[in-house]
Design an enzyme around this catalytic site. Structure first.
Site, PDB file in Angstrom:
ATOM      1  CG  ASP A 106      -3.943   8.840 -12.639  1.00 19.96           C
ATOM      2  OD1 ASP A 106      -4.346   8.261 -11.611  1.00 19.96           O
ATOM      3  OD2 ASP A 106      -4.697   9.435 -13.437  1.00 19.96           O
ATOM      4  CG  ASP A 125      -1.956   1.108   1.131  1.00 24.74           C
ATOM      5  OD1 ASP A 125      -2.997   0.877   0.491  1.00 24.74           O
ATOM      6  OD2 ASP A 125      -1.704   2.190   1.691  1.00 24.74           O
ATOM      7  CG  HIS A 162      -7.269  12.882  -8.835  1.00 26.50           C
ATOM      8  ND1 HIS A 162      -7.428  11.828  -7.958  1.00 26.50           N
ATOM      9  CD2 HIS A 162      -8.081  13.876  -8.368  1.00 26.50           C
ATOM     10  CE1 HIS A 162      -8.292  12.137  -7.019  1.00 26.50           C
ATOM     11  NE2 HIS A 162      -8.715  13.384  -7.242  1.00 26.50           N
ATOM     12  CD  GLU A 200      -4.448   4.090  -1.681  1.00 24.72           C
ATOM     13  OE1 GLU A 200      -4.704   4.413  -0.510  1.00 24.72           O
ATOM     14  OE2 GLU A 200      -5.288   4.185  -2.617  1.00 24.72           O
ATOM     15  CG  ASN A 222      -4.615  11.177  -5.756  1.00 23.59           C
ATOM     16  OD1 ASN A 222      -3.889  11.246  -6.743  1.00 23.59           O
ATOM     17  ND2 ASN A 222      -5.178  10.049  -5.357  1.00 23.59           N
TER      18      ASN A 222
END
Length: 385
Positions: free
Chosen positions: A275, A258, A271, A301, A266
């Site tokens: 990405d 994680d 965002h 994630e 973000n």
């Protein structure tokens, strides 16, 4: 000769294999034609023994000698692959023309057997049904009629037997009718063959398109579109498949990964930046892990890693190597000095274990890693469960 210097090795190998396959088929047709030559040699010998051959023994042997020598030349061209330089590698036109000339030479001394042997012209033409165009077929038919017509004309000039000449003209007319009918039949068969080939090519193209679409659908069903890694569904299926192949003494390692504080990335940088971080991790994982290791995006994630035939120490070393490299990786979308990290929970999977239980154990170890300060990996110890 075509040059393959700029082509990929596998393309060259495929072309060589196709050339070898077609060359084998050409040789098979050539050997089949030799059966007709053999029958002709037998007919010559029978005609000589029965006294129906109008010529000396040397003339009789010359027929066989010419036939064998011309066919040896064609065989040498096939065996040396020299025929591949020609526009027609099968050399169908050349073989039929030579056969027509040879049978005309035989008919010149066949005597009363000539009427029975003129149909050999038609038998020669049959071998060109699938190879010759309508134009070529008509040309060879014309050559056969011209050769036989020249033969009977020369004989009439020297013998002046009107009755025999009339009979020869009737034979020529019958041969012409037969060859015209054969040409029409051959043209029809060739057209049917071309139509079938076109339908086959169209069907093959449709099959290739369907295979491509099926591949795309399969890729969409098993791949995460953002990272290009396997998705959760594919990971579960592949993990269960590998479990069925495990021996009793083997074990696999599972790591739930994680990314730390990913929501903050973000929120602070957008965002699009998030990405790129996910894509960067996926690319780093692909280059760090072995080919048979399975890495998948589990959602958001979170990622999951499956290592085959491993121990907890090897699994820990693998995850730590990936963690350190990710912590050192820089991203253009993030300010200088801002790095990303991840936490991981490790667990071992035995052949008799339940995959969902093992994933839950790894999730508990991940929870421990998060509570212990993040940017670290912890493993699930069953003795403390």
């Amino acid at each position: 000769m075509p040059s393959y210097k700029n082509e990929a090795p596998d393309v060259v190998d495929l072309q060589d294999a196709q050339n070898a396959k077609f060359q084998t088929l050409r040789l098979q047709r050539f050997y089949l034609a030799q059966l007709n030559y053999l029958i002709t040699y037998v007919v010559i010998c029978v005609a000589w023994v029965s006294g129906q051959y109008q010529g000396s023994v040397w003339l009789m042997l010359s027929h066989i000698g010419l036939g064998v020598s011309t066919q040896l030349v064609f065989l040498a061209l096939f065996r040396s692959n020299w025929n591949l330089r020609l526009q027609d590698p099968s050399m169908t036109n050349a073989q039929i023309a030579v056969a027509i000339l040879l049978i005309t030479y035989l008919l010149a001394f066949a005597g009363p057997l000539r009427g029975s042997l003129i149909m050999i012209y038609a038998n020669i033409m049959v071998f060109g049904i699938f190879q010759l165009s309508r134009r070529d077929f008509l040309i060879h038919s014309g050559l056969a009629l011209a050769c036989f017509g020249a033969l009977i004309t020369i004989e009439h000039y020297y013998q002046t037997d009107t009755r025999q000449f009339t009979l020869n003209l009737v034979e020529w007319f019958i041969l012409a009718c037969f060859l015209v009918g054969l040409s029409m039949t051959a043209s029809y068969i060739r057209e049917l063959r071309e139509r079938l080939q076109q339908r086959h090519n169209t069907l093959q193209a449709h099959q290739e398109t369907l295979r491509g679409m099926m591949g795309q659908l399969q890729n969409l069903a098993t791949t995460d579109p953002l990272t290009g890694l396997a998705n959760r569904r594919h990971f579960i299926q592949e993990a269960r498949r590998r479990m069925t192949l495990m021996r009793p003494t083997q074990q696999m390692g599972i790591a739930l990964i994680d990314l730390d504080h990913f929501k903050r990335i973000n929120d602070l940088y957008g965002h699009a930046a998030g990405d790129q971080v996910l894509q960067g991790f996926a690319e780093l994982a692909r280059t760090t892990l072995r080919d048979d290791d399975l890495i998948a995006r589990f959602g958001g994630e979170e990622f999951v890693l499956l290592l085959g035939n491993t121990s907890i120490e090897t699994l820990h070393q693998c995850v730590e190597r990936l963690r350190q490299r990710f912590a050192e990786k820089t991203f253009d979308v993030l300010p200088e000095g801002v790095h990303c990290t991840f936490s991981a929970g490790l667990s071992l999977l035995q052949p008799e274990d339940d995959l969902e239980v093992c994933l839950n154990d790894a999730d508990q170890a991940l929870y421990l890693a998060k509570n212990s300060g993040r940017n670290r990996s912890e493993w699930h110890d069953p003795s403390y469960a």
